[in-house]
Design a protein around this motif. Structure first.
Motif, PDB file in Angstrom:
ATOM      1  N   LEU A 247       0.827  -1.209   0.000  1.00  0.00           N
ATOM      2  CA  LEU A 247       0.000   0.000   0.000  1.00  0.00           C
ATOM      3  C   LEU A 247       0.859   1.255   0.000  1.00  0.00           C
ATOM      4  O   LEU A 247       0.561   2.236  -0.709  1.00  0.00           O
ATOM      5  CB  LEU A 247      -0.942  -0.022   1.211  1.00  0.00           C
ATOM      6  CG  LEU A 247      -1.933  -1.197   1.264  1.00  0.00           C
ATOM      7  CD1 LEU A 247      -2.720  -1.183   2.568  1.00  0.00           C
ATOM      8  CD2 LEU A 247      -2.884  -1.174   0.078  1.00  0.00           C
ATOM      9  N   ASN A 248       1.951   1.240   0.760  1.00  0.00           N
ATOM     10  CA  ASN A 248       2.847   2.411   0.798  1.00  0.00           C
ATOM     11  C   ASN A 248       3.472   2.665  -0.566  1.00  0.00           C
ATOM     12  O   ASN A 248       3.605   3.818  -1.002  1.00  0.00           O
ATOM     13  CB  ASN A 248       3.957   2.195   1.833  1.00  0.00           C
ATOM     14  CG  ASN A 248       3.432   2.225   3.259  1.00  0.00           C
ATOM     15  OD1 ASN A 248       2.317   2.667   3.510  1.00  0.00           O
ATOM     16  ND2 ASN A 248       4.232   1.744   4.201  1.00  0.00           N
ATOM     17  N   PHE A 249       3.872   1.590  -1.250  1.00  0.00           N
ATOM     18  CA  PHE A 249       4.512   1.716  -2.556  1.00  0.00           C
ATOM     19  C   PHE A 249       3.599   2.431  -3.544  1.00  0.00           C
ATOM     20  O   PHE A 249       4.012   3.377  -4.240  1.00  0.00           O
ATOM     21  CB  PHE A 249       4.891   0.327  -3.084  1.00  0.00           C
ATOM     22  CG  PHE A 249       5.490   0.336  -4.461  1.00  0.00           C
ATOM     23  CD1 PHE A 249       6.844   0.585  -4.640  1.00  0.00           C
ATOM     24  CD2 PHE A 249       4.709   0.091  -5.588  1.00  0.00           C
ATOM     25  CE1 PHE A 249       7.415   0.596  -5.915  1.00  0.00           C
ATOM     26  CE2 PHE A 249       5.266   0.096  -6.864  1.00  0.00           C
ATOM     27  CZ  PHE A 249       6.617   0.355  -7.026  1.00  0.00           C
ATOM     28  N   PHE A 250       2.335   1.978  -3.607  1.00  0.00           N
ATOM     29  CA  PHE A 250       1.434   2.588  -4.589  1.00  0.00           C
ATOM     30  C   PHE A 250       0.910   3.948  -4.131  1.00  0.00           C
ATOM     31  O   PHE A 250       0.536   4.781  -4.977  1.00  0.00           O
ATOM     32  CB  PHE A 250       0.312   1.618  -4.947  1.00  0.00           C
ATOM     33  CG  PHE A 250       0.768   0.573  -5.926  1.00  0.00           C
ATOM     34  CD1 PHE A 250       0.962   0.890  -7.264  1.00  0.00           C
ATOM     35  CD2 PHE A 250       1.067  -0.714  -5.503  1.00  0.00           C
ATOM     36  CE1 PHE A 250       1.406  -0.054  -8.166  1.00  0.00           C
ATOM     37  CE2 PHE A 250       1.519  -1.665  -6.395  1.00  0.00           C
ATOM     38  CZ  PHE A 250       1.701  -1.344  -7.738  1.00  0.00           C
ATOM     39  N   GLN A 251       0.922   4.187  -2.846  1.00  0.00           N
ATOM     40  CA  GLN A 251       0.586   5.537  -2.389  1.00  0.00           C
ATOM     41  C   GLN A 251       1.636   6.524  -2.884  1.00  0.00           C
ATOM     42  O   GLN A 251       1.311   7.648  -3.287  1.00  0.00           O
ATOM     43  CB  GLN A 251       0.496   5.565  -0.859  1.00  0.00           C
ATOM     44  CG  GLN A 251      -0.126   6.845  -0.307  1.00  0.00           C
ATOM     45  CD  GLN A 251      -0.493   6.719   1.147  1.00  0.00           C
ATOM     46  OE1 GLN A 251       0.211   6.065   1.916  1.00  0.00           O
ATOM     47  NE2 GLN A 251      -1.586   7.326   1.559  1.00  0.00           N
ATOM     48  N   GLU A 252       2.902   6.106  -2.887  1.00  0.00           N
ATOM     49  CA  GLU A 252       3.981   6.952  -3.408  1.00  0.00           C
ATOM     50  C   GLU A 252       3.849   7.156  -4.914  1.00  0.00           C
ATOM     51  O   GLU A 252       4.347   8.158  -5.461  1.00  0.00           O
ATOM     52  CB  GLU A 252       5.329   6.308  -3.093  1.00  0.00           C
ATOM     53  CG  GLU A 252       5.677   6.343  -1.605  1.00  0.00           C
ATOM     54  CD  GLU A 252       6.934   5.543  -1.291  1.00  0.00           C
ATOM     55  OE1 GLU A 252       7.555   5.020  -2.250  1.00  0.00           O
ATOM     56  OE2 GLU A 252       7.278   5.434  -0.104  1.00  0.00           O
TER      57      GLU A 252
END
Length: 870
Positions: free
Chosen positions: A11-16
């Motif tokens: 989730l953090n990766f795609f939020q970035e």
């Protein structure tokens, strides 16, 4: 890397990458007739792919709860036997709606897997679509070219249409896809067999972990493809498989997603995982299925006998029977695993925490009920085995065990094999196929393509403010089913018709054109954010402007009932306590149904207090206070109640009557005084910890009191207008009770007096003491007579017929020794003979009764019974 960290890293990766992170949608679908459950990550976003709604952000990422146990995607029977199929699983996904396409999707997938998660590039393979002559589609050269910039070309494999062309269904958006596979075998195994030869070959250590779908086509009803107006990305990565790879284990069940549950099963059952294949399969089945059942209940789907509820019941029963057979658990135990599951996944999925007590109650009650079924089935199966004339059991009998008694076929198979028996699989499959075909024909729906008359029209619901409007037909299609025949689904540019949702039924009404021609709207539903009106006919002039009119009488009654459910919800929380939560509702024009969490049957005083609470709000004439399109957070801050299992957007509608405020999209009265009166007509249990109230309002209450008043005066007239009719009725009941006792005694004496005569009429038929005769006794007297005669013979077969009050009775008694030795079953026999008296019945193998409305058929039944001794 722990599973919680793996999920969060995604989730953090795609939020970035500028994706909005959205919560998982409920697994149980409310407004999609094509799916029972969310079975893929894209299901909650179908309306965006179809162009029926606009997302707030064209880039989205999430982890979605999915269930694959019905329809096209059904993994149920594989679960437990391998290490990577599941009923419930998490699908990590990133989505683009007309924004980025293949280049970014491929590059980001590779970056996340190899750089963020650190997966060795040398254990990864990718597939691309090889093309299809049937669809006149070339190989996906574009995807191939993007991949070869990232991975060696000998690791890019061609995939066929089955594996590398993803379709939403028989119709709708579709496109080629690229799968990413991982090879986690040992170096020795890799040296022996090249990994590329094992891709898509169901190898437990060479598995697909991510599928990148490139949505660019629309499949039409005739099978042809057309380009979508915008290209989309839909990806799905199996969370459990990803955890297996990153945690360096060879099975999904060895990851920390499952190990806490498995350890608890070992403790409860005193069995060790990893020492016996059958035990291991059973433990995997139970650990998987408890997740599926718990999440389903948390999302609002309780086990039941129909539809989605039946699927959940079937999953749980599969777990129970594996525990019963291989883990030696003869009492409920699966409910005890819920606590471990909540501790493990409650942070990521808070609905598990909120519904923990309900889940435990429901699962325990379902386990207890099914264990009783298993006990009964085992007795029946033992009898079938003892009466078998060969080592092959009739498939018809195995099907009867499953269909009539709920005893699972696979458990029958296991027990038979353990005892050295088999059964006729072809015969069983034929009976099962006949049953499935009957169900399939009843529900089969054929849909034509949509005929689009007006492009880019934004459909609008205006039914909160008006029940009439001038409308234009935007699109339509013909649908055909065995149940309803030919129907037309109509979509308008705007509509006053409310589409079924939130428990409220869809509106009915009519369309009228300028010439006065009428088209009746028989129902209104919503599918993928489109309001669909059902009609038997298509308007003559499809380009005309129509006056659309809702059936206001039906709508007003429905609104009264809907508003009453809100007041009822408030009343129950006030009278019983704030633990009460709505668990489902049905709002019709004639009645309302409201399901809620509560631990005990409501007392007469509690029901009266609930009724009084609601009626005081009706008498208070509280006005409707409505807010539309307000932020969800603000609505919750103002005290609005979010209902169980519903999916809400960023903006919502609130409905307030006094202190009752709920998130609701349904239609309501303008003032509670319009309801007139509220009356509870029934209260009972639905499942463990779930109660149901059925109630009426308005005209239905008037009819209720009118009917009760009429019945009261008729009763009083029958009692010669007694001044105290209740006391007079009590006296009659007491007198009737005394007379019944006298009659029973007389009939018993009569039975004794005729017993000797009947005993002399018993004759021997093929070694069996047999008598079939019509006698003049009631059902109770016949039963006593049967057992008295039965106590004097070891091989007695009796069939007695009688006529009482113009109705026919058949009673069959078979000595237990005969039941065992000749495979006779009184319950089966009376069911079959009941056809002669136009009725039916059943009972135990040694004694059963049937009732019917045709006394003339008694003699035929008494003659036909002899065939069972031939």
């Amino acid at each position: 890397m722990k599973s919680q960290d793996i999920r969060q890293a995604f989730l953090n990766f795609f939020q970035e990458k500028k994706h909005s992170i959205v919560p998982s949608a409920p697994m149980v679908l409310k407004n999609d007739p094509t799916l029972m459950f969310v079975n893929s990550g894209m299901a909650p976003f179908k309306e965006f792919f179809l162009g029926n709604a606009e997302p707030k952000n064209n880039r989205i990422a999430d982890t979605q709860k999915c269930l694959r146990v019905s329809g096209k995607h059904n993994d149920l029977e594989e679960v437990g036997y391998d290490t990577y199929h599941h009923t419930l699983f998490e699908m990590l996904g990133n989505w683009s709606f007309g924004d980025y396409f293949k280049k970014e999707a491929i590059a980001w997938a590779w970056e996340l897997l190899t750089e963020v998660y650190g997966i060795d590039k040398d254990i990864l393979y990718v597939t691309v679509f090889e093309g299809s002559d049937d669809d006149k589609l070339p190989m996906d050269q574009e995807a191939y070219d993007f991949w070869k910039e990232l991975i060696s070309e000998d690791r890019i494999l061609m995939g066929n249409k089955k594996d590398n062309f993803w379709e939403m269904g028989d119709q709708g958006p579709c496109g080629p896809c690229s799968e990413i596979h991982v090879d986690i075998r040992s170096d020795e195994e890799k040296a022996k067999v090249d990994g590329k030869s094992l891709v898509n070959m169901d190898h437990p250590q060479v598995v697909e972990i991510w599928n990148l779908v490139f949505m660019q086509y629309n499949r039409k009803a005739n099978g042809s493809l057309e380009n979508l107006p915008a290209k989309h990305i839909d990806t799905g990565m199996g969370f459990e498989r990803l955890c297996m790879v990153l945690q360096g284990v060879q099975s999904n069940y060895d990851t920390d997603v499952f190990t806490p549950i498995i350890r608890e099963i070992e403790t409860i059952t005193n069995k060790d995982y990893g020492t016996n294949d059958k035990v291991d399969i059973a433990i995997r089945v139970v650990s998987d299925h408890v997740r599926a059942v718990a999440f389903s209940i948390a999302d609002g789907q309780l086990p039941s006998n129909t539809g989605a509820g039946y699927v959940i019941r079937r999953i749980l029963r599969r777990a129970v029977r594996y525990g019963f057979t291989f883990l030696d658990k003869k009492e409920p135990f699966i409910y005890r695993l819920v606590d471990v599951l909540v501790k493990k996944m409650g942070k990521a999925f808070p609905e598990l925490k909120e519904q923990k007590q309900l889940i435990e109650n429901v699962v325990k009650e379902e386990e207890s009920s099914f264990l009783r079924t298993l006990d009964q089935g085992l007795l029946l199966l033992d009898r079938i085995i003892s009466n078998a004339k060969s080592k092959e059991i009739s498939g018809k009998k195995v099907f009867e065990l499953k269909d009539t008694y709920g005893f699972p076929e696979d458990l029958t198979d296991l027990i038979l094999r353990e005892k050295g028996y088999t059964y006729n699989h072809d015969e069983f499959e034929q009976k099962l196929k006949e049953q499935q075909e009957r169900g399939k024909q009843a529900s089969q729906l054929k849909s034509d393509d949509w005929t689009v008359l007006v492009e880019d029209e934004e459909q609008e619901f205006i039914g909160y403010d008006t029940t009439e409007a001038n409308v234009k037909l935007v699109q339509y299609r013909k649908v055909t089913s065995k149940k309803d025949g030919e129907m037309y689904q109509l979509v308008f540019n705007l509509t006053p018709f409310y589409a079924e949702g939130g428990g409220q039924v869809g509106d009915k009404g009519y369309l009228e054109d300028a010439s006065g021609d009428i088209i009746y709207i028989v129902d209104t539903k919503k599918e993928n954010n489109v309001i669909i009106h059902f009609a038997k006919n298509l308007p003559k002039d499809i380009h005309a402007t129509f006056k659309a009119s809702v059936d206001t009488k039906q709508r007003n009654r429905t609104e009264c009932n809907h508003t009453a459910t809100h007041l009822l919800h408030q009343a129950l929380r006030e009278v019983l306590g704030t633990h009460v939560e709505q668990k489902g509702s049905a709002v019709h024009s004639k009645y309302l149904r409201f399901d809620f969490s509560h631990f005990a049957k409501l007392t007469v005083e509690e029901l009266r207090d609930v009724e009084n609470f609601v009626n005081s709000r009706i008498e208070g004439k509280l006005p409707l206070q409505e807010q539309r399109n307000i932020p969800m957070d603000k609505a919750i801050e103002e005290g609005a109640m979010a209902l169980f299992g519903e999916k809400y957007g960023d903006t919502v509608r609130t409905v307030r009557f006094g202190q009752s405020i709920e998130l609701c999209g349904g239609t309501h009265v303008k003032n509670t005084g319009d309801i007139w009166h509220f009356k509870i007509v029934s209260e009972g249990a639905v499942a463990a910890g779930i109660r149901r109230i059925e109630a009426i309002t308005n005209d239905a209450v008037k009819d209720f009191y009118f009917e009760n008043n009429r019945a009261y005066f008729e009763m009083k007239d029958l009692l010669n207008n007694a001044k105290e009719p209740v006391k007079a009725l009590q006296n009659l009941q007491e007198e009737n009770s005394d007379l019944k006792k006298q009659i029973e005694n007389l009939l018993k004496e009569k039975a004794k007096s005729i017993k000797g005569d009947l005993k002399n009429e018993i004759s021997e038929v093929n070694g069996v003491q047999f008598l079939a005769k019509k006698i003049d006794l009631d059902a109770s007297g016949i039963k006593d007579l049967c057992f008295e005669l039965g106590s004097q013979f070891d091989n007695l077969f009796l069939l007695f017929g009688a006529e009482n009050d113009g109705k026919a009775i058949l009673s069959c008694y078979i000595s237990k020794e005969l039941v065992a030795s000749k495979d006779l079953n009184a319950g089966t026999i009376v069911r079959e003979l009941g056809k002669y008296i136009q009725g039916g019945g059943g009972g135990q193998p040694f004694f059963a009764t049937a009732g019917g409305k045709n006394p003339d058929g008694l003699e035929h039944a008494l003659q036909a019974v002899k065939s069972y001794l031939d």
